[in-house]
Design a protein around this motif. Sequence first.
Motif, short mmCIF file in Angstrom:
data_model
loop_
_atom_site.label_atom_id
_atom_site.label_comp_id
_atom_site.label_asym_id
_atom_site.label_seq_id
_atom_site.Cartn_x
_atom_site.Cartn_y
_atom_site.Cartn_z
N LEU A 96 0.77 -1.15 -0.13
CA LEU A 96 -0.07 0.01 0.08
C LEU A 96 0.86 1.23 -0.16
N TYR A 97 1.67 1.12 0.74
CA TYR A 97 2.67 2.56 0.99
C TYR A 97 3.43 2.60 -0.44
N THR A 98 3.97 1.61 -1.03
CA THR A 98 4.94 1.59 -2.30
C THR A 98 4.18 1.70 -3.59
N VAL A 99 3.23 0.86 -3.58
CA VAL A 99 2.65 0.90 -4.98
C VAL A 99 1.35 1.86 -4.90
N VAL A 100 0.69 1.93 -4.31
CA VAL A 100 -0.58 2.60 -3.95
C VAL A 100 -0.20 4.12 -3.49
N GLY A 101 0.72 4.12 -2.65
CA GLY A 101 1.11 5.67 -2.22
C GLY A 101 0.09 6.05 -1.01
N PHE A 102 -0.45 5.08 -0.45
CA PHE A 102 -1.47 5.33 0.92
C PHE A 102 -0.47 5.94 1.96
N PRO A 103 -1.00 7.03 2.33
CA PRO A 103 -0.25 7.77 3.59
C PRO A 103 -0.29 6.89 4.98
N ASN A 104 0.63 6.96 5.87
CA ASN A 104 0.75 6.00 6.87
C ASN A 104 -0.24 6.37 7.93
N MET A 105 -0.16 7.62 8.31
CA MET A 105 -1.07 7.99 9.50
C MET A 105 -2.52 7.66 9.27
N THR A 106 -2.84 7.97 8.05
CA THR A 106 -4.23 7.62 7.66
C THR A 106 -4.74 6.34 7.63
N LEU A 107 -3.81 5.57 7.07
CA LEU A 107 -4.10 3.99 7.47
C LEU A 107 -4.10 3.61 8.65
N THR A 108 -3.25 4.09 9.50
CA THR A 108 -3.34 3.69 11.03
C THR A 108 -4.74 4.03 11.65
N LEU A 109 -5.39 5.41 11.21
CA LEU A 109 -6.59 5.79 11.66
C LEU A 109 -7.68 4.85 11.16
N MET A 110 -7.34 4.34 10.20
CA MET A 110 -8.31 3.66 9.67
C MET A 110 -8.33 2.27 10.48
N HIS A 111 -7.26 1.86 10.66
CA HIS A 111 -6.96 0.73 11.44
C HIS A 111 -7.76 0.57 12.70
N PHE A 112 -7.72 1.65 13.60
CA PHE A 112 -8.10 1.78 14.83
C PHE A 112 -9.79 2.02 14.74
N VAL A 113 -10.43 2.87 13.52
CA VAL A 113 -11.73 2.86 13.50
C VAL A 113 -12.43 1.25 13.19
N THR A 114 -11.68 0.56 12.21
CA THR A 114 -11.98 -0.67 11.97
C THR A 114 -12.02 -1.60 13.19
N ILE A 174 -6.69 12.29 14.36
CA ILE A 174 -7.38 12.72 13.53
C ILE A 174 -6.87 14.43 13.13
N LEU A 175 -6.05 14.98 14.12
CA LEU A 175 -5.48 16.35 13.98
C LEU A 175 -4.08 16.14 12.88
N PRO A 176 -3.10 15.30 13.38
CA PRO A 176 -2.01 15.20 12.60
C PRO A 176 -2.31 14.73 11.26
N VAL A 177 -3.35 13.77 11.11
CA VAL A 177 -3.65 13.11 9.56
C VAL A 177 -4.34 14.53 8.71
N ALA A 178 -5.05 15.20 9.39
CA ALA A 178 -5.72 16.37 8.71
C ALA A 178 -4.71 17.41 8.36
N THR A 179 -3.51 17.54 9.12
CA THR A 179 -2.76 18.67 8.90
C THR A 179 -1.33 18.30 7.91
N CYS A 180 -1.21 16.88 8.08
CA CYS A 180 0.17 16.47 7.43
C CYS A 180 -0.01 15.49 6.11
N GLU A 181 -1.35 15.02 6.01
CA GLU A 181 -1.52 13.88 5.13
C GLU A 181 -2.39 14.52 3.97
N PRO A 182 -2.50 14.10 2.66
CA PRO A 182 -3.28 14.45 1.50
C PRO A 182 -4.71 13.47 1.75
N VAL A 183 -5.36 14.04 2.78
CA VAL A 183 -6.84 13.41 2.90
C VAL A 183 -7.79 13.59 1.87
N LEU A 184 -7.77 15.08 1.28
CA LEU A 184 -8.77 15.39 0.39
C LEU A 184 -8.49 14.62 -1.04
#
Length: 312
Positions: free
Chosen positions: A50-68, A215-225
């Motif tokens: 996911l990180y290398t091929v898809v380019g999925f941001p790390n903290m966003t994925l971690t946030l999704m992990h805990f929601v799941t 939520i705050l570091p993800v919203a400010t540091c990663e390309p959520v939009l």
Amino acid sequence: MLTTIVAASGFLARKYVNKDEKSKKKIKTGLAVLLNISVSIAIVLTNKWLYTVVGFPNMTLTLMHFVTTFICLHVCQAFGVFSVKKVPMTSMIPLALCFCGFVVLTNLSLENNSVGTYQVAKVMTTPCVLLIQYYFYNKLASKATILTVIPIIIGVVLYFIYDIKFNLIGTAYAVMGVVVTSFYQVLVGEKQKELQLNSMQLLYYQAPMSAVILILPVATCEPVLQLAYRSWTLMELVPVACSCFIAFAVNLSIYWIIGSTSALTYNMAGHLKFCLTVAAGYFLFQDPLSANQMLGLVLTLAGVIAYSHVRS
């Protein structure tokens, strides 16, 4: 290697029948360790893709992990797998903060250090856990237990000695990561005992709180939009979903192992995982192993086996 883990799990499950409660607890812990090893390997491979091929941001994925994780636990609670026990939410804050710090600092350490430096820093979590348990909780490990840690540290250093490179920023992240990770692992066990919660009950409170903190570091540091407006393919969505559900199994197995044994035992499971991964690469894919690395691997495995003998 996964086939071996499945076979070992089946063997332990068969031994579980007609055992007394103490023996059953040991077998359950063994199954949890095997589950943790298998799902940890699976999530590393999935997340790497996911990180290398898809380019999925790390903290966003971690946030999704805990929601799941929280959603899965809520479903388990609804079906009566466990009951929710009311506890003061403020008591969960240190654990949630330590988890977020552990995730962020571990990733920054990996990003700014060589693999060897990262792994050597990671193994230092074991003696750090011993120090925290002694100074903050007055728990002194036996001399035999401490002696089993020495060959493990020497073994990992020997294995990665040619890839150890220090720089100021990387070293700072590595040291902070070791300290925060150690506190997190110790707190998982201590909070279960202090609040009289099982692994599911504790994770039920910690998972959503950690998600809120991220939520705050993800919203400010990663390309959520950018993620929201991206055109996703099925081949990209499936690994994301798999990563989230595997993370649930990883988190639950971590809490079970630490709650049923100790943070030190969980660390030993991590060292065993390292040995199995290296051995699998050597036997299955003919990855080269120098004499120096082989000696390091043997010392690490010997330390884990010695620890198991001391604990039994």
